[in-house]
Design a protein around this motif. Structure first.
Motif, PDB file in Angstrom:
ATOM      1  N   LEU A  46      -5.909  -1.737 -10.201  1.00  0.00           N
ATOM      2  CA  LEU A  46      -4.687  -2.538 -10.123  1.00  0.00           C
ATOM      3  C   LEU A  46      -5.026  -4.027 -10.154  1.00  0.00           C
ATOM      4  CD1 LEU A  46      -2.862  -0.534  -7.287  1.00  0.00           C
ATOM      5  CD2 LEU A  46      -2.666  -0.222  -9.755  1.00  0.00           C
ATOM      6  N   ARG A  47      -6.092  -4.377 -10.827  1.00  0.00           N
ATOM      7  CA  ARG A  47      -6.567  -5.762 -10.865  1.00  0.00           C
ATOM      8  C   ARG A  47      -5.538  -6.715 -11.468  1.00  0.00           C
ATOM      9  NH1 ARG A  47     -10.386  -7.280 -13.813  1.00  0.00           N
ATOM     10  NH2 ARG A  47     -11.495  -8.659 -12.365  1.00  0.00           N
ATOM     11  N   LYS A  48      -5.446  -7.898 -10.855  1.00  0.00           N
ATOM     12  CA  LYS A  48      -4.671  -9.032 -11.377  1.00  0.00           C
ATOM     13  C   LYS A  48      -3.175  -8.748 -11.497  1.00  0.00           C
ATOM     14  CE  LYS A  48      -8.562 -11.052 -13.921  1.00  0.00           C
ATOM     15  NZ  LYS A  48      -9.033 -11.591 -15.215  1.00  0.00           N
ATOM     16  N   LEU A  49      -2.670  -7.776 -10.762  1.00  0.00           N
ATOM     17  CA  LEU A  49      -1.238  -7.487 -10.800  1.00  0.00           C
ATOM     18  C   LEU A  49      -0.511  -8.294  -9.727  1.00  0.00           C
ATOM     19  CD1 LEU A  49      -1.199  -3.624 -11.422  1.00  0.00           C
ATOM     20  CD2 LEU A  49      -1.169  -5.495 -13.076  1.00  0.00           C
ATOM     21  N   ASP A  50       0.792  -8.438  -9.889  1.00  0.00           N
ATOM     22  CA  ASP A  50       1.607  -9.214  -8.956  1.00  0.00           C
ATOM     23  C   ASP A  50       2.391  -8.264  -8.055  1.00  0.00           C
ATOM     24  OD1 ASP A  50       3.240 -10.929  -7.583  1.00  0.00           O
ATOM     25  OD2 ASP A  50       4.048 -11.953  -9.346  1.00  0.00           O
ATOM     26  N   PHE A  51       1.937  -8.172  -6.780  1.00  0.00           N
ATOM     27  CA  PHE A  51       2.617  -7.346  -5.790  1.00  0.00           C
ATOM     28  C   PHE A  51       3.280  -8.214  -4.715  1.00  0.00           C
ATOM     29  CE2 PHE A  51      -0.659  -4.353  -7.366  1.00  0.00           C
ATOM     30  CZ  PHE A  51       0.156  -3.292  -7.722  1.00  0.00           C
ATOM     31  N   SER A  52       3.553  -9.467  -5.009  1.00  0.00           N
ATOM     32  CA  SER A  52       4.179 -10.368  -4.039  1.00  0.00           C
ATOM     33  C   SER A  52       5.521  -9.810  -3.575  1.00  0.00           C
ATOM     34  CB  SER A  52       4.404 -11.746  -4.665  1.00  0.00           C
ATOM     35  OG  SER A  52       3.181 -12.327  -5.064  1.00  0.00           O
ATOM     36  N   HIS A  53       5.766  -9.900  -2.273  1.00  0.00           N
ATOM     37  CA  HIS A  53       7.045  -9.515  -1.660  1.00  0.00           C
ATOM     38  C   HIS A  53       7.337  -8.014  -1.788  1.00  0.00           C
ATOM     39  CE1 HIS A  53       7.867 -13.828  -1.492  1.00  0.00           C
ATOM     40  NE2 HIS A  53       7.546 -13.902  -2.774  1.00  0.00           N
ATOM     41  N   THR A  54       6.365  -7.206  -2.152  1.00  0.00           N
ATOM     42  CA  THR A  54       6.621  -5.765  -2.280  1.00  0.00           C
ATOM     43  C   THR A  54       6.450  -5.053  -0.947  1.00  0.00           C
ATOM     44  OG1 THR A  54       4.318  -5.278  -2.842  1.00  0.00           O
ATOM     45  CG2 THR A  54       5.816  -5.715  -4.662  1.00  0.00           C
ATOM     46  N   ASN A  55       6.995  -3.851  -0.855  1.00  0.00           N
ATOM     47  CA  ASN A  55       6.795  -2.992   0.304  1.00  0.00           C
ATOM     48  C   ASN A  55       5.816  -1.899  -0.087  1.00  0.00           C
ATOM     49  OD1 ASN A  55       6.896  -1.347   2.547  1.00  0.00           O
ATOM     50  ND2 ASN A  55       9.118  -1.445   2.760  1.00  0.00           N
ATOM     51  N   MET A  56       4.559  -2.043   0.391  1.00  0.00           N
ATOM     52  CA  MET A  56       3.509  -1.059   0.108  1.00  0.00           C
ATOM     53  C   MET A  56       3.041  -0.411   1.402  1.00  0.00           C
ATOM     54  SD  MET A  56       1.387  -3.419  -2.636  1.00  0.00           S
ATOM     55  CE  MET A  56       0.364  -2.123  -3.342  1.00  0.00           C
ATOM     56  N   SER A  57       3.893  -0.431   2.409  1.00  0.00           N
ATOM     57  CA  SER A  57       3.505   0.092   3.721  1.00  0.00           C
ATOM     58  C   SER A  57       3.173   1.576   3.657  1.00  0.00           C
ATOM     59  CB  SER A  57       4.624  -0.156   4.737  1.00  0.00           C
ATOM     60  OG  SER A  57       5.826   0.460   4.333  1.00  0.00           O
ATOM     61  N   GLY A  58       2.092   1.944   4.355  1.00  0.00           N
ATOM     62  CA  GLY A  58       1.709   3.341   4.468  1.00  0.00           C
ATOM     63  C   GLY A  58       1.043   3.953   3.257  1.00  0.00           C
ATOM     64  N   LEU A  59       0.768   3.179   2.221  1.00  0.00           N
ATOM     65  CA  LEU A  59       0.158   3.746   1.006  1.00  0.00           C
ATOM     66  C   LEU A  59      -1.306   4.106   1.229  1.00  0.00           C
ATOM     67  CD1 LEU A  59       1.448   1.624  -2.018  1.00  0.00           C
ATOM     68  CD2 LEU A  59       2.346   3.757  -1.089  1.00  0.00           C
ATOM     69  N   ASP A  60      -1.782   5.084   0.472  1.00  0.00           N
ATOM     70  CA  ASP A  60      -3.198   5.432   0.443  1.00  0.00           C
ATOM     71  C   ASP A  60      -3.825   4.704  -0.742  1.00  0.00           C
ATOM     72  OD1 ASP A  60      -5.727   6.460   0.374  1.00  0.00           O
ATOM     73  OD2 ASP A  60      -5.124   8.561   0.165  1.00  0.00           O
ATOM     74  N   LEU A  61      -4.500   3.575  -0.447  1.00  0.00           N
ATOM     75  CA  LEU A  61      -5.117   2.765  -1.501  1.00  0.00           C
ATOM     76  C   LEU A  61      -6.638   2.756  -1.344  1.00  0.00           C
ATOM     77  CD1 LEU A  61      -2.622  -0.256  -1.544  1.00  0.00           C
ATOM     78  CD2 LEU A  61      -2.750   1.636  -3.168  1.00  0.00           C
ATOM     79  N   ARG A  62      -7.188   3.812  -0.793  1.00  0.00           N
ATOM     80  CA  ARG A  62      -8.642   3.908  -0.635  1.00  0.00           C
ATOM     81  C   ARG A  62      -9.341   3.775  -1.983  1.00  0.00           C
ATOM     82  NH1 ARG A  62      -9.377   9.599   1.700  1.00  0.00           N
ATOM     83  NH2 ARG A  62      -7.493   9.870   0.409  1.00  0.00           N
ATOM     84  N   GLY A  63     -10.359   2.880  -2.010  1.00  0.00           N
ATOM     85  CA  GLY A  63     -11.153   2.730  -3.222  1.00  0.00           C
ATOM     86  C   GLY A  63     -10.432   2.072  -4.382  1.00  0.00           C
ATOM     87  N   THR A  64      -9.234   1.572  -4.159  1.00  0.00           N
ATOM     88  CA  THR A  64      -8.448   0.948  -5.229  1.00  0.00           C
ATOM     89  C   THR A  64      -8.975  -0.453  -5.538  1.00  0.00           C
ATOM     90  OG1 THR A  64      -6.489   2.183  -4.567  1.00  0.00           O
ATOM     91  CG2 THR A  64      -6.131   0.211  -5.894  1.00  0.00           C
ATOM     92  N   ASP A  65      -8.990  -0.819  -6.818  1.00  0.00           N
ATOM     93  CA  ASP A  65      -9.417  -2.155  -7.230  1.00  0.00           C
ATOM     94  C   ASP A  65      -8.196  -3.062  -7.290  1.00  0.00           C
ATOM     95  OD1 ASP A  65     -10.479  -4.456  -8.294  1.00  0.00           O
ATOM     96  OD2 ASP A  65     -11.550  -3.468  -9.929  1.00  0.00           O
ATOM     97  N   LEU A  66      -8.103  -3.977  -6.312  1.00  0.00           N
ATOM     98  CA  LEU A  66      -7.007  -4.936  -6.231  1.00  0.00           C
ATOM     99  C   LEU A  66      -7.531  -6.359  -6.394  1.00  0.00           C
ATOM    100  CD1 LEU A  66      -5.310  -3.162  -3.234  1.00  0.00           C
ATOM    101  CD2 LEU A  66      -4.118  -3.616  -5.380  1.00  0.00           C
TER     102      LEU A  66
END
Length: 227
Positions: A46-66
């Motif tokens: 998920l590199r270089k994406l715009d997640f500003s002001h989003t609700n990502m609470s509780g997600l499983d993002l283990r090992g994710t490239d942010l």
């Protein structure tokens, strides 16, 4: 959206709860203001994406490239980011309560103007990160790497910093209360201004560091090594 090509798509302010991103391709997509709770994104790029002001609470993002993502004012409460890569990300004014960053890479990240409680950063790498006006409560940084950081006006209350490795960092106006810093290593680190109250520095290793105008009350320095 499994297997979909969603390059460049603007999902701003949409309700995307529960979407499965398995095998989807991301590039230049915009999610600003979207509700992403329940989405499947474990291990995705998920590199270089715009997640500003989003609700990502509780997600499983283990090992994710942010890497280099925009997470400004994002809700990451309770999110699992263990082993994730967030190098160069903007995590300012973000909700990080109960979030797991264990073993994550946070090199060159920017963390500013927020209060964080019950978060875990054990073994995380903050090399060259910037941290300003952040309050940490009941959080843990055990064994984390805090090298070449710029830290200003940060408050740590009931925080575990045991075995932290801090080298060539510049710290200004830090306040540490009721926290564990045993076996911490400070190498060529500068601390200018601050207050340590009820702090455990047992077995700390301090090499070629400069500590100025720091008030200390009820600090345990048993076995501290000064070089």
């Amino acid at each position: 959206m499994s297997g979909a090509n969603i390059n460049g798509v603007n999902f701003s302010d949409l309700n995307l709860q529960g979407v499965n991103w398995a095998d989807a391709e991301f590039k230049d997509a915009i999610y600003s203001g979207a509700d992403l709770r329940g989405c499947e994104a474990h291990g995705k790029n998920l590199r270089k994406l715009d997640f500003s002001h989003t609700n990502m609470s509780g997600l499983d993002l283990r090992g994710t490239d942010l890497s280099e993502t925009k997470l400004f004012q994002t809700n990451l409460k309770g999110t699992n980011l263990q082993g994730a890569i967030l190098d160069g990300a903007d995590i300012s004014r973000t909700i990080l309560d109960d979030t797991n960053f264990n073993g994550a890479s946070l090199k060159r990240t920017v963390l500013e103007k927020m209060s964080i409680e019950n978060a875990s950063f054990d073994g995380a790498d903050f090399t060259q990160a910037t941290m300003s006006e952040v309050d940490f409560k009941k959080s843990s940084f055990r064994g984390a790497t805090l090298d070449k950081m710029k830290i200003e006006y940060v408050e740590l209350d009931d925080v575990n910093l045991s075995a932290v490795d801090m080298r060539e960092s510049c710290i200004k106006g830090i306040v540490i209360n009721s926290s564990d810093l045993n076996c911490i290593t400070l190498f060529c680190t500068k601390i200018n201004g601050g207050n340590f109250t009820n702090v455990d520095l047992t077995g700390a290793n301090i090499f070629d560091s400069r500590i100025e105008i720091v008030d200390m009350y009820d600090v345990n320095t048993l076995g501290i090594l000064l070089h």
